[in-house]
Design an enzyme around this catalytic site. Structure first.
Site, PDB file in Angstrom:
ATOM      1  N   ALA A   1       0.833  -1.206   0.000  1.00  0.00           N
ATOM      2  CA  ALA A   1       0.000   0.000   0.000  1.00  0.00           C
ATOM      3  C   ALA A   1       0.867   1.255   0.000  1.00  0.00           C
ATOM      4  CB  ALA A   1      -0.920  -0.014   1.217  1.00  0.00           C
TER       5      ALA A   1
ATOM      6  N   GLY B   1       2.342   4.956   1.099  1.00  0.00           N
ATOM      7  CA  GLY B   1       2.623   5.627   2.357  1.00  0.00           C
ATOM      8  C   GLY B   1       3.328   4.781   3.393  1.00  0.00           C
ATOM      9  N   LEU B   2       3.852   3.625   3.008  1.00  0.00           N
ATOM     10  CA  LEU B   2       4.489   2.740   3.983  1.00  0.00           C
ATOM     11  C   LEU B   2       5.965   3.049   4.205  1.00  0.00           C
ATOM     12  CD1 LEU B   2       3.020  -0.732   2.895  1.00  0.00           C
ATOM     13  CD2 LEU B   2       2.090   0.906   4.533  1.00  0.00           C
TER      14      LEU B   2
ATOM     15  N   THR C   1       9.814   3.548  -0.857  1.00  0.00           N
ATOM     16  CA  THR C   1      10.842   4.313  -1.564  1.00  0.00           C
ATOM     17  C   THR C   1      12.032   4.578  -0.657  1.00  0.00           C
ATOM     18  OG1 THR C   1       9.177   5.343  -2.976  1.00  0.00           O
ATOM     19  CG2 THR C   1      11.307   6.447  -2.824  1.00  0.00           C
TER      20      THR C   1
ATOM     21  N   GLU D   1      10.045   4.749  -8.265  1.00  0.00           N
ATOM     22  CA  GLU D   1       8.703   4.892  -8.818  1.00  0.00           C
ATOM     23  C   GLU D   1       8.714   6.064  -9.800  1.00  0.00           C
ATOM     24  OE1 GLU D   1       4.156   4.591  -7.056  1.00  0.00           O
ATOM     25  OE2 GLU D   1       5.717   5.499  -5.833  1.00  0.00           O
TER      26      GLU D   1
ATOM     27  N   ARG E   1       2.195   8.130   8.592  1.00  0.00           N
ATOM     28  CA  ARG E   1       3.205   8.385   7.563  1.00  0.00           C
ATOM     29  C   ARG E   1       2.598   9.076   6.344  1.00  0.00           C
ATOM     30  NH1 ARG E   1       7.433   3.200   7.527  1.00  0.00           N
ATOM     31  NH2 ARG E   1       7.819   3.202   9.790  1.00  0.00           N
TER      32      ARG E   1
ATOM     33  N   ARG F   1       1.724  14.064   0.311  1.00  0.00           N
ATOM     34  CA  ARG F   1       1.839  14.101  -1.152  1.00  0.00           C
ATOM     35  C   ARG F   1       0.514  14.561  -1.747  1.00  0.00           C
ATOM     36  NH1 ARG F   1       3.788   8.758  -4.084  1.00  0.00           N
ATOM     37  NH2 ARG F   1       5.790   9.452  -3.202  1.00  0.00           N
TER      38      ARG F   1
END
Length: 357
Positions: free
Chosen positions: A18, A20-21, A24, A45, A186, A192
Site C-alpha cells: 500500500a 505511504g508505507l 521508496t 517509482e 506516515r 503528497r
C-alpha cells in the site's frame, strides 16, 4: 580469442504494498548499501513520468478521476469508463521496464539453456535490482481495491489484470506492511498532493495485497488457476464480500486455500453473462494468464515499522532465500546504465551506479 565474461548472478526485488508505507525510503537505503562485488541498483517509482512527461499531470488526473468515482454514489458507469484509460496509462513505465531488464539477463541465459541461477556465489559476482513497485500494483492490486469499493466493475478489473506483463525467471516480490495507524501517520507526514487516505480505500488496498500474498502462496503450493476456474460453478458461488473487514495475510507465504485468494474474490455474477453457471472461456483464459504471472513470483512479507537502514538490512537478509537469474558479466554495466537513465527520466533525479559494477 577474447575470454568470455564471467557469469553474473542477478537478483530482482520488487518492493510493493500500500502507499505511504516507506517503500521508496527503504529502496534508497538498499541502494546506499552497495558494496564492491555486491552492487544494488535502484529503479524508483516513475513520479516524473506521470507528472511531467506529457504536458499534463497524469497522476493528478488519475487521482481526481478516482475521487470523482468515489463521490458519485460508489462510481457511476460514466465515471468508471472515463477513468479506465488513465488507470491503464499509469501502469505504462512499470509494464515496459521488465522487458528492458529482461534483455541483458535472459539473452545470456538462453544461450546456455539456463534461466535460473544455480545456488551459491557466481564467478562474476552478484547485482541486486530493486524496483519501487511491481506492475501488479497498477494492473491488479489498486484496481482490485477500487473494484471492492464498487468504483470499477469486474470487466475493467479483469482487463487490467490481463495486461500485466509476464515475468522473467528470478522475480522476487517483497510486500511491505505496517499497522494501519502508523500508515495513516506516515501518509499525513509525507503530505503528497492527491494521496487518497480515506479509511475505506486504505482497508481495500491492504486487503488486495493480503489476497495477493495468499494467492501466490496458493499457486506456489501447487494450486492451479485453471482448476480454480473450473470449480466456480454457479451453484458454488463463494460470495466473497466487498466489505471493510480486514483480510488475514498469510505472512509466512505458506500454503493457502482457494477461499483465501483473489480467485475467490473474483467469483462474481458479472463474469457469468446471462446468469449462466459456466465461466466463459475468455474469462477463464484471462484468469489462467493471471495465475501464470503470479506463480512466477517468489513472495516475501516485510514489516517496515523499523528505521530505513534496518528495513534495508532485513531485505538483504532475505536474499539467500530469493530466486535469481544469470547474466553475462558484461551485462552489469548495461544494467547500471539502464538504472541511471530510468531514474533520471522517470523520477527526475540522477543516481550513481553502485560500486563493483
Amino acid at each position: 580469442m577474447a575470454e568470455p565474461a564471467r557469469a553474473l548472478r542477478v537478483v530482482r526485488i520488487y518492493l510493493d504494498g500500500a502507499h505511504g508505507l516507506g517503500k521508496t525510503t527503504t529502496g534508497r537505503a538498499l541502494a546506499a548499501a552497495s558494496t564492491a562485488g555486491e552492487g544494488v541498483l535502484f529503479f524508483p517509482e516513475p513520479m516524473a513520468y506521470w507528472r511531467t512527461m506529457f504536458g499534463t499531470d497524469a497522476l493528478s488526473g488519475i487521482l481526481a478521476a478516482s475521487a470523482r468515482c468515489a463521490a458519485a454514489s460508489h462510481g457511476s458507469a460514466r465515471a468508471r469508463r472515463a477513468g479506465a484509460p488513465r488507470r491503464r496509462g499509469r501502469g505504462g513505465p512499470g509494464c515496459v521496464l521488465p522487458g528492458q531488464v529482461r534483455g541483458p539477463v535472459l539473452n545470456f541465459a538462453r544461450a546456455r539453456v539456463r534461466a535460473a541461477a544455480p545456488p551459491g556465489p557466481a564467478p562474476g559476482g552478484t547485482v541486486t535490482l530493486v524496483f519501487d513497485r511491481h506492475p501488479v500494483a497498477a494492473c491488479l492490486c489498486y484496481p482490485f481495491a477500487r473494484y471492492c469499493l464498487r468504483e470499477i466493475n469486474a470487466e475493467d478489473l479483469l482487463m487490467l489484470a490481463a495486461a500485466m506483463p509476464p515475468e522473467a525467471p528470478g522475480a522476487n516480490l517483497v510486500v511491505c506492511t505496517l499497522p494501519p495507524a502508523e500508515q495513516q501517520r506516515r501518509l499525513a507526514a509525507r503530505a503528497r498532493p492527491g494521496d487518497r487516505a480515506d479509511a475505506g480505500f486504505l482497508v481495500a488496498v491492504r486487503n488486495a495485497y493480503a489476497l495477493l500474498v495468499n494467492t501466490c502462496a496458493f499457486l506456489r503450493a501447487g494450486g492451479d488457476g485453471a482448476t480454480a476456474g473450473t470449480r466456480w460453478s454457479g451453484r458454488t458461488q463463494m460470495h466473497w464480500p466487498r466489505s471493510q473487514t480486514p483480510v488475514v495475510m498469510n505472512a509466512k507465504c505458506a500454503g493457502a486455500g482457494l477461499r483465501d485468494t483473489l480467485f475467490a474474490a473474483l467469483k462474481c455474477r458479472e463474469l457469468y453473462p446471462g446468469g449462466g453457471t459456466g465461466l466463459p472461456a475468455v474469462h477463464a483464459w484471462a484468469l489462467d494468464a493471471l495465475a501464470g504471472r503470479l506463480a512466477a513470483l517468489e513472495v516475501f512479507v516485510l514489516d517496515v515499522s523499523a528505521a530505513p537502514d534496518a528495513c534495508a538490512a532485513a531485505v538483504l537478509d532475505m536474499r539467500p532465500a530469493m530466486q535469481a537469474a544469470c547474466a553475462d558479466g558484461a551485462a552489469g554495466a548495461t544494467l547500471a546504465t539502464l538504472a541511471r537513465q530510468f531514474a533520471l527520466e522517470m523520477a527526475g533525479e540522477a543516481t550513481a551506479g553502485p560500486r563493483g559494477l
